[in-house]
Design an enzyme around this catalytic site. Structure first.
Site, PDB file in Angstrom:
ATOM      1  N   TRP A 359     -71.169 -44.016   1.697  1.00 52.22           N
ATOM      2  CA  TRP A 359     -70.503 -43.661   2.568  1.00 52.22           C
ATOM      3  C   TRP A 359     -71.154 -43.157   3.799  1.00 52.22           C
ATOM      4  CZ3 TRP A 359     -69.940 -38.162   4.088  1.00 52.22           C
ATOM      5  CH2 TRP A 359     -70.899 -37.454   3.549  1.00 52.22           C
ATOM      6  N   ASP A 360     -72.485 -43.124   3.750  1.00 49.89           N
ATOM      7  CA  ASP A 360     -73.332 -42.658   4.907  1.00 49.89           C
ATOM      8  C   ASP A 360     -72.813 -43.547   6.199  1.00 49.89           C
ATOM      9  OD1 ASP A 360     -74.335 -41.921   2.525  1.00 49.89           O
ATOM     10  OD2 ASP A 360     -76.239 -42.249   3.261  1.00 49.89           O
ATOM     11  N   GLU A 488     -73.409 -32.442  -3.180  1.00 50.01           N
ATOM     12  CA  GLU A 488     -73.604 -32.895  -4.605  1.00 50.01           C
ATOM     13  C   GLU A 488     -74.273 -32.008  -5.749  1.00 50.01           C
ATOM     14  OE1 GLU A 488     -73.846 -37.643  -3.167  1.00 50.01           O
ATOM     15  OE2 GLU A 488     -75.556 -36.393  -3.716  1.00 50.01           O
ATOM     16  N   LYS A 593     -76.531 -28.681  -1.145  1.00 52.00           N
ATOM     17  CA  LYS A 593     -77.367 -29.362  -0.637  1.00 52.00           C
ATOM     18  C   LYS A 593     -77.241 -30.186   0.585  1.00 52.00           C
ATOM     19  CE  LYS A 593     -78.491 -34.108  -1.962  1.00 52.00           C
ATOM     20  NZ  LYS A 593     -78.073 -35.616  -2.885  1.00 52.00           N
ATOM     21  N   GLN A 594     -75.984 -30.161   1.051  1.00 51.39           N
ATOM     22  CA  GLN A 594     -75.632 -30.694   2.548  1.00 51.39           C
ATOM     23  C   GLN A 594     -74.211 -30.136   3.215  1.00 51.39           C
ATOM     24  OE1 GLN A 594     -75.403 -34.833   0.799  1.00 51.39           O
ATOM     25  NE2 GLN A 594     -74.028 -35.015   2.271  1.00 51.39           N
TER      26      GLN A 594
END
Length: 752
Positions: A359-360, A488, A593-594
């Protein structure tokens, strides 16, 4: 911080041959041209630690996935990019001793990646008991002729005696993936042909039981030498061919060899006869041209890319090098030439993550290409998904759901990732793909795609969302359980805000688009009035978790039940968490994580008040460890948006120099290609405040304290706009295209 490479605006250079950091050097000197690429491993054999890797766009293998019987719907295989036949091999023998930089006495070492011209050069002096010579290698992968690899080597005798030189250019099919099981190989050699100064190797991927295609590659090399003579040589093995060029050099005399290789694959030819014919035809074309002509065509094509995309920064060479390194590697991986291809997280620089599409692409790469390249580049990325709708139907059906579920990782549209909590729970990617269609439409002004192919994709994604949500009668709202958001480090949660918000937005956007399609498209989509009513009801009653006391969005239900400690309390020796903590400990922690909530605020940055954005940034950023390469850029944009200029710059440095400074300690595995959009995003959307609002381009720039100026070009609806920011303010120039009005910090500026 130990730096492997020196700071220079257009170069990635080192004068230190660091055997301990050899893999890191290989990652950071990778080359690619969209069609193929390789890590910066040495041409000649090297007996130390190394990770040779040559990769061909769209060539992959379905590796068996074994799971328990209870996981119905689990992918049958894990798709992986495979190490291709090594066509850059070129050994050097001096007075009977084969050069090996791990063993020999080496001095005057230089390794240089010229990003402006996309060429890798390596120079060293080697001293053995019997010889002393200077050796220079250089290579480039042409973007003017994508099937072409060009290498040169020059050997100069530095001793006072004569030097016997032998150069052995080769094509070697004896390759394997480092992650292969039990040393299995993925290529079978079909045919070899070795002539005096040329040769070819045809190979095919090994058979598989999953019905996915076998790929054939054919590689043809021609060699030309100066001060050396071709001599017959026995074929090294049944899987490799080589030529031998020998000569005797007087003191200070040099010998040169140029190696050209044409690489073709069955992706572009129906039969092996066509494959061979196409290869020979391409070689005949390039054989008529000099090295200088071939290199000029290559550099001229790169110059056009740089003219559109370069970001120039004055006052900070580290920042300048970082953003160019980002753009260079992004464009080396993909520039929209083939709608069958996409952008793997490692590109052509390593095997990690399998090399498939994530999906990046839609979330991070699409915004950059819209700003710096022809709209056709993004159009091809959108068509990539449209052409894989059948696979998306299959993925949804495997989960017992309607509509289309686009894969988390894929080569052909079929899900091929082997982690359940990501493969079937990180479903926000469906919304990210929908958002990319919206992004393309609002940037380009082209509504033809969204009213045709795009409408089909949006409809099938909406059908998935409508089936995936469930109605909570007690709270009279729609919810989504058992998901994983962009963060994640949280798995199998209920009501991840980002996922719910994207589902709601996609349904609303699809309804809007359906109102504008023509009768033929509407008839094909067959969305009934009852279906539209159901979608609107979900939009109206979608549950979006918030916390009224803190005035924040909740990442998911129960997030505040965690022990909320800032990431600054984590001991430095325990970072990064994913390399030191158990997965159980990570999942129980509050650490992010992000960007998750922040990802949504970035996507829909104009839909939230400054106070809302500030409250959420202040709450979530201290909990974020940025252990995803995708994380720093979007936090940088939000920091810029709310006036945290120093924080925005700190996060820019992290995203722009993520691999150059090996922030996460994993660049040895390959570069973070899709995250290399981050530098541009942080500068253009962050520091320059670029937005598209109501069909108009907006800028609200500030100048980072370390910089004296920065400049970039922005493509928008057929125009190219030059933006220059320095201590005196912002200057806008219309380079090409029709006049338009741009908003600059609240003032309308007419550009002609």
């Amino acid at each position: 911080m130990k730096r492997t490479f020196e700071i220079a605006p257009w170069h990635v250079t080192t004068h230190r041959m660091d055997k301990d950091d050899k893999r890191l050097q290989e990652s950071m000197t990778s080359l690619g041209n969209g069609y193929m690429g390789m890590r910066g491993f040495y041409e000649e054999d090297y007996s130390g630690d190394t990770l040779p890797g040559v990769y061909l766009g769209g060539v992959w293998y379905p590796d068996k996935t074994r799971v328990g019987w209870w996981k119905n719907g689990y992918p049958l295989y894990f798709g992986k990019v495979i190490n291709a036949v090594n066509f850059i091999k070129l050994n050097v023998v001096l007075n009977g001793d084969q050069v090996d930089l791990n063993r020999d006495d080496i001095s005057d070492f230089e390794l240089d990646l010229d990003m402006k011209q996309a060429r890798l050069t390596r120079t060293f002096t080697v001293t053995t008991p019997h010889a002393k010579a200077n050796v220079v290698f250089d290579r480039f992968l042409s973007i003017a002729t994508p099937q072409l690899s060009v290498q040169r080597v020059t050997v100069t005798n530095l001793a006072d005696d004569q030097l016997n030189v032998q150069l052995l250019p080769a094509i070697d099919g004896n390759v394997k993936n480092e992650d292969a099981n039990y040393d299995e190989t993925f290529w079978e050699i079909l045919k070899t042909d070795q002539q005096l100064d040329s040769g070819s190797v045809m190979a095919q991927t090994t058979p598989n039981t999953f019905g996915t295609p076998q790929f054939t590659s054919d590689m043809l090399m021609h060699n030309h030498a100066t001060n050396l003579t071709a001599q017959p040589i026995a074929q090294p093995t049944t899987s490799a061919i080589a030529n031998s060029f020998v000569g005797t050099l007087a003191p200070r005399q040099s010998a040169h060899l140029e190696k050209r290789v044409i690489v073709v694959t069955s992706r572009d030819y129906e039969t092996t006869a066509d494959l061979e014919s196409g290869m020979q035809s391409l070689m005949a074309q390039v054989e008529q041209q000099s090295y200088a002509t071939l290199f000029k065509a290559h550099t001229d094509a790169w110059a056009k890319r740089w003219t559109r995309s370069d970001v120039t920064i004055e006052g900070d060479d580290e920042s300048q090098q970082g953003i160019r390194f980002n753009l260079f590697n992004l464009f080396s991986t993909y520039y929209g030439d083939d709608s069958r291809l996409n952008i793997g997280p490692k590109g052509f620089t390593g095997e990690k993550y399998g090399g498939g599409t994530y999906w990046d692409t839609e979330a991070f790469c699409v915004p950059v290409y819209l700003g710096v390249a022809d709209p056709g580049v993004v159009k091809n990325l959108l068509l990539y998904r449209y052409n894989q709708l059948d696979g998306a139907y299959h993925n949804a059906q495997e989960q017992g759901l309607k509509g289309a579920l686009f894969p988390m990782v894929t080569f052909n549209g079929i899900e091929c990732h082997n982690e359940w909590e990501i493969t079937f729970e990180e479903i926000h990617r469906n919304g990210d793909i929908a958002f990319a269609i919206y992004n393309y439409t609002r940037y380009t002004g082209d509504d033809q795609y969204v009213h045709h192919e795009g409408a089909k994709v949006l409809t099938e994604i909406s059908r998935f969302w409508a089936d995936r949500v469930h109605y909570n009668a007690i709270k009279d709202c729609y919810m989504m359980g058992g998901v994983t958001g962009p963060d994640e480090y949280e798995n199998n949660v209920d009501n991840n805000w980002y996922t719910n918000y994207l589902a709601q937005w996609t349904l609303k956007y699809t309804l809007q688009i359906l109102d504008g399609v023509d009768a033929e498209v509407a008839n094909d989509l067959a969305v009934s009035d009852a279906e539209k009513l159901q979608w609107q009801t979900i939009v109206n009653k979608m549950y979006l978790p918030t916390d009224s006391d803190r005035h924040i969005i909740l990442q998911q239900d129960g997030f505040l039940d965690k022990e909320l400690k800032p990431a600054t309390e984590i001991p430095a020796e325990e970072l990064p968490l994913n390399q030191h903590w158990s997965w159980d400990k990570i999942l129980r922690s509050p650490y992010i994580k992000q960007g998750d909530v922040i990802q949504g605020l970035w996507d829909f940055i104009d839909d939230f008040t400054p106070g809302e954005k500030k409250a959420n940034f202040d709450f979530y950023e201290p909990l974020t460890v940025h252990e995803s390469s995708l994380s720093p850029a979007i936090y940088s944009v939000l920091a810029s948006d709310i006036g945290y200029e120093d924080k925005a710059y700190e996060l820019y440095e992290r995203t722009a120099r993520l691999d150059l400074d090996n922030y996460n300690g994993d660049t040895v595995d390959g570069l973070h290609i899709t995250a290399m959009t981050g530098g541009w995003i942080a500068v253009v959307q962050g520091f320059a405040g670029m937005r598209v609002r109501n069909d108009r381009l907006h800028f609200a720039p500030f100048l980072p304290k370390k910089w004296t100026s920065y400049q970039f070009r922005q493509l928008f609806r057929g125009r190219v706009i030059d933006v220059h920011v320095d201590e005196t303010g912002t200057t806008l120039h219309l380079i090409s295209g029709a006049p338009l009005t741009v908003d600059l910090a609240g003032t309308a500026v007419n550009l002609k």
